[in-house]
Enzyme design. Structure first.
Site, PDB file in Angstrom:
ATOM      1  N   ASP A  11      22.005 -39.489   5.909  1.00 10.32           N
ATOM      2  CA  ASP A  11      20.933 -39.227   6.688  1.00 10.32           C
ATOM      3  C   ASP A  11      20.912 -40.378   7.916  1.00 10.32           C
ATOM      4  O   ASP A  11      21.571 -41.430   7.567  1.00 10.32           O
ATOM      5  CB  ASP A  11      19.700 -39.484   5.550  1.00 10.32           C
ATOM      6  CG  ASP A  11      18.485 -39.151   6.244  1.00 10.32           C
ATOM      7  OD1 ASP A  11      18.521 -38.658   7.364  1.00 10.32           O
ATOM      8  OD2 ASP A  11      17.261 -39.251   5.784  1.00 10.32           O
ATOM      9  N   ASN A  34      17.072 -27.390   7.093  1.00 15.62           N
ATOM     10  CA  ASN A  34      17.476 -27.707   8.466  1.00 15.62           C
ATOM     11  C   ASN A  34      17.439 -26.722   9.697  1.00 15.62           C
ATOM     12  O   ASN A  34      17.706 -26.895  10.724  1.00 15.62           O
ATOM     13  CB  ASN A  34      18.959 -28.337   8.320  1.00 15.62           C
ATOM     14  CG  ASN A  34      19.047 -29.778   7.697  1.00 15.62           C
ATOM     15  OD1 ASN A  34      20.232 -30.065   7.100  1.00 15.62           O
ATOM     16  ND2 ASN A  34      17.900 -30.420   7.838  1.00 15.62           N
TER      17      ASN A  34
HETATM   18  C1  FPP Z   1      20.688 -35.947   8.666  1.00 13.47           C
HETATM   19  O1  FPP Z   1      20.508 -37.048   9.708  1.00 13.47           O
HETATM   20  C2  FPP Z   1      21.949 -35.557   8.869  1.00 13.47           C
HETATM   21  C3  FPP Z   1      22.072 -34.004   8.874  1.00 13.47           C
HETATM   22  C4  FPP Z   1      20.914 -33.001   8.663  1.00 13.47           C
HETATM   23  C5  FPP Z   1      23.576 -33.594   9.301  1.00 13.47           C
HETATM   24  C6  FPP Z   1      24.623 -34.127   8.487  1.00 13.47           C
HETATM   25  C7  FPP Z   1      25.801 -33.831   9.059  1.00 13.47           C
HETATM   26  C8  FPP Z   1      26.829 -34.329   9.314  1.00 13.47           C
HETATM   27  C9  FPP Z   1      26.890 -36.107   9.035  1.00 13.47           C
HETATM   28  C10 FPP Z   1      28.007 -34.007   9.861  1.00 13.47           C
HETATM   29  C11 FPP Z   1      28.673 -33.133   8.743  1.00 13.47           C
HETATM   30  C12 FPP Z   1      30.003 -32.773   8.934  1.00 13.47           C
HETATM   31  C13 FPP Z   1      30.823 -31.535   8.688  1.00 13.47           C
HETATM   32  C14 FPP Z   1      32.221 -31.658   8.929  1.00 13.47           C
HETATM   33  C15 FPP Z   1      30.094 -30.572   8.223  1.00 13.47           C
HETATM   34  P1  FPP Z   1      19.093 -36.830  10.404  1.00 13.47           P
HETATM   35  O2  FPP Z   1      19.610 -35.849  11.875  1.00 13.47           O
HETATM   36  O3  FPP Z   1      18.086 -35.930   9.619  1.00 13.47           O
HETATM   37  O4  FPP Z   1      18.952 -38.267  11.102  1.00 13.47           O
HETATM   38  P2  FPP Z   1      17.407 -38.715  11.338  1.00 13.47           P
HETATM   39  O5  FPP Z   1      16.546 -38.636   9.975  1.00 13.47           O
HETATM   40  O6  FPP Z   1      17.717 -40.257  11.758  1.00 13.47           O
HETATM   41  O7  FPP Z   1      16.704 -37.797  12.526  1.00 13.47           O
END
Ligand code: FPP
Length: 247
Positions: free
Chosen positions: A28, A76
């Site tokens: 996250d 998501n």
């Molecule tokens: C949450 O951070 C993260 C996600 C929803 C996506 C996670 C995906 C990756 C780290 C890459 C995955 C890699 C592969 C190879 C499939 P957020 O966007 O919710 O962050 P925020 O809470 O700060 O907005």
């Protein structure tokens, strides 16, 4: 303390005989990481992939046997379409560049989640990655993609109901049998759950499987999650007394 010194100290403190077998991670904070740098959110996801690369390598080196990464939840899809599209481009890019390293490190890739609802190119990338690594005997790397724990549990219930209706299910359903109907069927439950970015929630991730897992939270955003954070989590895990409801 300098990072090198900290890493060395943790290395000495971590006991090789008590490495968590299965580590699950809620990655996250990509968006916040980017916004704080004046960058578009997708730059956080791009950097997040770099952290996936290093974390896979570090977990494998530490002797962790199963690593489950929450890469895309069933919720998501509600994000802006441009962000969803960007996230959907990541598995393909990851396997394109990472496959040789995964092979070298003997890592076996798997998918947990409702793969059928992913775009065809993502299904293909994950299928090819899983296929290419299926005989690897080292760490199992589970990518949770289009994964939601409640829907996983309902899927298990419905499959059990169908078998009961067909007459092939005999006797009562116990925990062991139920577990076999989950995506994680043949895997042990996570010993340790890590969540980055300061949030302290489970967010519909492995609700059944996390029943007795140790939880570890860090304020670091996922793109900043380092080997030292991982070692701190393992060190802290080793200090916990796991009682599984006993005394
Ligand atoms: C949450 O951070 C993260 C996600 C929803 C996506 C996670 C995906 C990756 C780290 C890459 C995955 C890699 C592969 C190879 C499939 P957020 O966007 O919710 O962050 P925020 O809470 O700060 O907005």
């Amino acid at each position: 303390m300098e990072p090198e010194q900290r890493e060395q100290k943790l290395k000495e403190a971590i006991k090789a005989e008590n490495i968590p077998h299965h580590v699950a991670v809620i990655m996250d904070g990509n968006g916040r990481w980017a916004v704080e740098r004046g960058l578009p959110r997708h730059e956080g996801h791009r950097q997040g992939v770099e952290t996936v690369r290093s974390t896979v390598r570090n977990c494998s080196e530490l002797g962790i046997k199963v690593l489950t990464l929450f890469a895309f939840s069933t919720e998501n899809w509600q994000r802006p379409i441009s962000e969803v599209n960007f996230l959907m481009s990541l598995p393909g890019k990851y396997f394109e560049t990472e496959l040789p390293e995964l092979m070298r490190n003997n890592v076996q890739v798997r998918l947990i989640g409702d793969g059928k609802k992913l775009p065809g190119r993502v299904q293909k990338a994950v299928k090819d990655g899983s296929e290419a690594t299926k005989d690897n005997t080292g760490m199992i790397l589970n990518f949770a993609l289009n994964y939601g724990s409640r829907s996983e549990i309902l899927r298990a219930v419905n499959n059990l109901l169908a078998e009961a209706k067909a007459g092939s299910l005999k006797g009562k359903v116990d925990e062991k049998l139920f577990s076999r109907y989950l995506y994680t069927a043949d895997l042990p439950d996570p010993d340790l759950l890590i969540r980055t970015s300061g949030e302290q929630r489970i967010s519909n991730f492995l609700l059944w499987q996390l029943a007795y897992s140790e939880l570890w939270f860090t304020d670091a955003y996922w793109p900043d999650f380092s080997k030292i954070h991982l070692m701190e989590a393992v060190y802290e895990y080793q200090k916990r007394k796991r009682r599984f409801g006993s005394v």
